[in-house]
Scaffold this motif. Structure first.
Motif, PDB file in Angstrom:
ATOM      1  N   ALA A   1      88.113  68.382   3.244  1.00 38.10           N
ATOM      2  CA  ALA A   1      89.578  68.346   3.313  1.00 38.10           C
ATOM      3  C   ALA A   1      90.143  66.949   3.046  1.00 38.10           C
ATOM      4  N   PRO A   2      89.600  65.890   3.659  1.00 34.38           N
ATOM      5  CA  PRO A   2      90.135  64.557   3.378  1.00 34.38           C
ATOM      6  C   PRO A   2      89.961  64.130   1.922  1.00 34.38           C
ATOM      7  N   ASN A   3      88.948  64.658   1.256  1.00 33.11           N
ATOM      8  CA  ASN A   3      88.712  64.324  -0.149  1.00 33.11           C
ATOM      9  C   ASN A   3      89.499  65.210  -1.107  1.00 33.11           C
ATOM     10  N   GLY A   4      90.199  66.212  -0.558  1.00 24.99           N
ATOM     11  CA  GLY A   4      91.039  67.056  -1.397  1.00 24.99           C
ATOM     12  C   GLY A   4      90.297  68.071  -2.230  1.00 24.99           C
ATOM     13  N   ILE A   5      89.088  68.465  -1.793  1.00 25.37           N
ATOM     14  CA  ILE A   5      88.330  69.482  -2.528  1.00 25.37           C
ATOM     15  C   ILE A   5      87.881  70.589  -1.582  1.00 25.37           C
ATOM     16  N   ARG A   6      87.484  71.688  -2.196  1.00 21.79           N
ATOM     17  CA  ARG A   6      87.017  72.867  -1.466  1.00 21.79           C
ATOM     18  C   ARG A   6      85.703  73.314  -2.097  1.00 21.79           C
ATOM     19  N   ILE A   7      84.696  73.537  -1.260  1.00 20.03           N
ATOM     20  CA  ILE A   7      83.411  73.994  -1.755  1.00 20.03           C
ATOM     21  C   ILE A   7      83.511  75.467  -2.152  1.00 20.03           C
ATOM     22  N   LEU A   8      82.961  75.820  -3.325  1.00 22.10           N
ATOM     23  CA  LEU A   8      82.964  77.207  -3.792  1.00 22.10           C
ATOM     24  C   LEU A   8      81.617  77.882  -3.540  1.00 22.10           C
ATOM     25  N   PHE A   9      80.543  77.176  -3.810  1.00 17.61           N
ATOM     26  CA  PHE A   9      79.210  77.658  -3.459  1.00 17.61           C
ATOM     27  C   PHE A   9      78.259  76.478  -3.477  1.00 17.61           C
ATOM     28  N   THR A  10      77.082  76.654  -2.895  1.00 25.44           N
ATOM     29  CA  THR A  10      76.216  75.504  -2.679  1.00 25.44           C
ATOM     30  C   THR A  10      74.751  75.886  -2.677  1.00 25.44           C
ATOM     31  N   LEU A  11      73.923  74.858  -2.758  1.00 22.23           N
ATOM     32  CA  LEU A  11      72.472  75.011  -2.616  1.00 22.23           C
ATOM     33  C   LEU A  11      71.940  73.754  -1.952  1.00 22.23           C
ATOM     34  N   VAL A  12      71.110  73.947  -0.941  1.00 24.40           N
ATOM     35  CA  VAL A  12      70.341  72.844  -0.379  1.00 24.40           C
ATOM     36  C   VAL A  12      68.898  73.101  -0.774  1.00 24.40           C
ATOM     37  N   SER A  13      68.307  72.141  -1.432  1.00 22.31           N
ATOM     38  CA  SER A  13      66.982  72.333  -2.022  1.00 22.31           C
ATOM     39  C   SER A  13      65.905  72.594  -0.974  1.00 22.31           C
ATOM     40  N   VAL A  14      64.814  73.178  -1.429  1.00 22.32           N
ATOM     41  CA  VAL A  14      63.607  73.237  -0.603  1.00 22.32           C
ATOM     42  C   VAL A  14      63.200  71.802  -0.264  1.00 22.32           C
ATOM     43  N   PRO A  15      62.406  71.599   0.791  1.00 24.85           N
ATOM     44  CA  PRO A  15      61.997  70.243   1.152  1.00 24.85           C
ATOM     45  C   PRO A  15      61.398  69.480  -0.036  1.00 24.85           C
ATOM     46  N   TYR A  16      61.817  68.227  -0.144  1.00 26.68           N
ATOM     47  CA  TYR A  16      61.394  67.383  -1.258  1.00 26.68           C
ATOM     48  C   TYR A  16      59.971  66.851  -1.080  1.00 26.68           C
ATOM     49  N   GLN A  17      59.342  66.600  -2.221  1.00 29.50           N
ATOM     50  CA  GLN A  17      58.000  66.037  -2.275  1.00 29.50           C
ATOM     51  C   GLN A  17      58.042  64.691  -3.005  1.00 29.50           C
ATOM     52  N   LEU A  18      56.927  63.985  -3.001  1.00 29.05           N
ATOM     53  CA  LEU A  18      56.805  62.745  -3.757  1.00 29.05           C
ATOM     54  C   LEU A  18      56.094  63.026  -5.075  1.00 29.05           C
ATOM     55  N   LEU A  19      56.738  62.689  -6.178  1.00 27.23           N
ATOM     56  CA  LEU A  19      56.117  62.748  -7.498  1.00 27.23           C
ATOM     57  C   LEU A  19      55.866  61.317  -7.934  1.00 27.23           C
ATOM     58  N   MET A  20      54.601  60.980  -8.193  1.00 30.23           N
ATOM     59  CA  MET A  20      54.240  59.597  -8.499  1.00 30.23           C
ATOM     60  C   MET A  20      53.675  59.458  -9.911  1.00 30.23           C
ATOM     61  N   LYS A  21      53.891  58.281 -10.502  1.00 29.85           N
ATOM     62  CA  LYS A  21      53.329  58.003 -11.819  1.00 29.85           C
ATOM     63  C   LYS A  21      51.850  57.658 -11.742  1.00 29.85           C
ATOM     64  N   GLN A  22      51.362  57.407 -10.548  1.00 28.90           N
ATOM     65  CA  GLN A  22      49.953  57.096 -10.351  1.00 28.90           C
ATOM     66  C   GLN A  22      49.348  58.130  -9.412  1.00 28.90           C
ATOM     67  N   LYS A  23      48.054  58.230  -9.399  1.00 22.11           N
ATOM     68  CA  LYS A  23      47.398  59.128  -8.465  1.00 22.11           C
ATOM     69  C   LYS A  23      47.345  58.459  -7.102  1.00 22.11           C
TER      70      LYS A  23
END
Length: 352
Positions: free
Chosen positions: A149-171
């Motif tokens: 409301a303070p930002n003047g917008i309204r959410i229409l739909f949303t997604l919260v991702s599955v838990p994040y993992q670490l992707l590394m350039k090295q093993k």
């Protein structure tokens, strides 16, 4: 109806003479219904095809609204940052450059810091748990009142991702291997988590990560398997963790409150119903696709890493304090961090 990559609709001024008016009165009502059509521009930062949120979420929402209004609402879709960068979509939505924008609170954390409560590590185990708890607080709860409301917008739909993992350039073989590494982060809560691992968090929008990993600007990224596949990041990674919880991400499509108030009641009703359905649909699909997406990452030659039990326990202890630190920091800045943290945790308990 959806038009992708369509040019911006320009207003057309019609002057009706007496004879023209007489002729039009003899026509069917199709002319008037055509003039009553509502054209809405939708802009996002996601790839034009194959994105885990845009296709099952945005396309579904637009189709549902068009169908529910019998074609009264027509959408023009501008994917892949065609109307502006990911970090600018809140401003572009408020200014009317786009009617609906894929606002990601973490990209505008100075304006929407409260939403990162859903990005804290260790909060939930599935996308639908995180999504439905956030949906409850952002649609008509404390986050709706204190942030949207303070930002003047309204959410229409949303997604919260599955838990994040670490992707590394090295093993990697141990969580200690990320110490000193430059890791892509989403914002405040994830920054805290990365610093606890003695890594260097670098805030960056998803469309910029591939180039940064390729050039070595980043050593790794915190993300979901779905994001890795959507942005082709699994082709530049060497290893990825499995079964951990390094945080998450909040994705939304939102509309300015000013534009919302100009919509007819039947269109608002159609959007509310389509938004709720899209939210529930997209999180269920993300949960369902977690293993298939991990298989795609493996097939690209990325090694999966399961951390030792002792390290998992260490991570849990480290991350248990992140939420408290996040809330206290916001409290000191005059934001209701502790109130939002409690409301979100209560919402999580309610959806489990």
């Amino acid at each position: 109806m959806i038009k992708t990559n369509a040019p911006l609709a320009l207003p057309v001024r019609r002057v009706l003479t007496g004879c023209c008016m007489t002729a039009m009165l003899g026509w069917s009502g199709s002319v008037f219904s055509q003039e009553a059509k509502i054209v809405l521009r939708v802009a996002d930062s996601f790839p034009a095809s194959g994105h885990y949120f845009a296709e099952p979420g945005a396309k579904y929402f637009m189709d549902a609204v068009s169908k529910a209004t019998n074609g009264q609402v027509v959408f023009e879709h501008y994917p892949a940052e065609q109307l502006g960068k990911a970090k600018d979509l809140l401003a572009l939505t408020l200014s009317g450059v786009t009617d609906i924008g894929s606002v990601m609170p973490s990209y505008v954390s100075d304006k929407m810091p409260l939403s990162s409560v859903a990005e804290l590590p260790g909060n939930f185990s599935t996308s639908c748990e995180g999504t439905l708890a956030y949906w409850k607080t952002a649609r008509d709860g404390v986050i709706a009142q204190k942030e949207y409301a303070p930002n003047g917008i309204r959410i229409l739909f949303t997604l919260v991702s599955v838990p994040y993992q670490l992707l590394m350039k090295q093993k990697i073989a141990s969580i200690k291997d990320v110490e000193g590494k430059k890791m892509r982060s989403l914002g405040s809560s994830m920054d805290i988590a990365m610093r606890k691992l003695k890594a260097v968090p670098i805030r960056m929008a998803a469309p910029e990560v591939y180039e940064s990993l390729s050039r070595g600007t980043l050593d790794g990224a915190v993300l979901s398997y779905s994001a890795a596949v959507s942005y082709n990041l699994h082709t530049v990674g060497k290893s990825v963790t499995v079964g951990e919880n390094f945080g998450s991400a909040v994705l939304t499509y939102s509309i300015s409150e000013a534009r919302w108030k100009k919509l007819p009641e039947n269109v608002q009703k159609a959007m509310l119903e389509a938004g709720d359905a899209a939210t529930r649909r997209v999180c269920a699909l993300m949960d369902k696709n977690t293993e298939p997406d991990l298989d795609k990452v493996r097939q690209a030659g990325v090694t999966t890493v399961r951390l030792p039990a002792a390290e998992k326990k260490e991570l849990q202890s480290l991350f248990a304090t992140v939420g408290k630190e996040w809330a206290e920091d916001l409290d000191r800045r005059g934001k209701p961090g502790s109130e939002v943290l409690k409301a979100y945790q209560d919402a999580l308990h309610a959806v489990r």
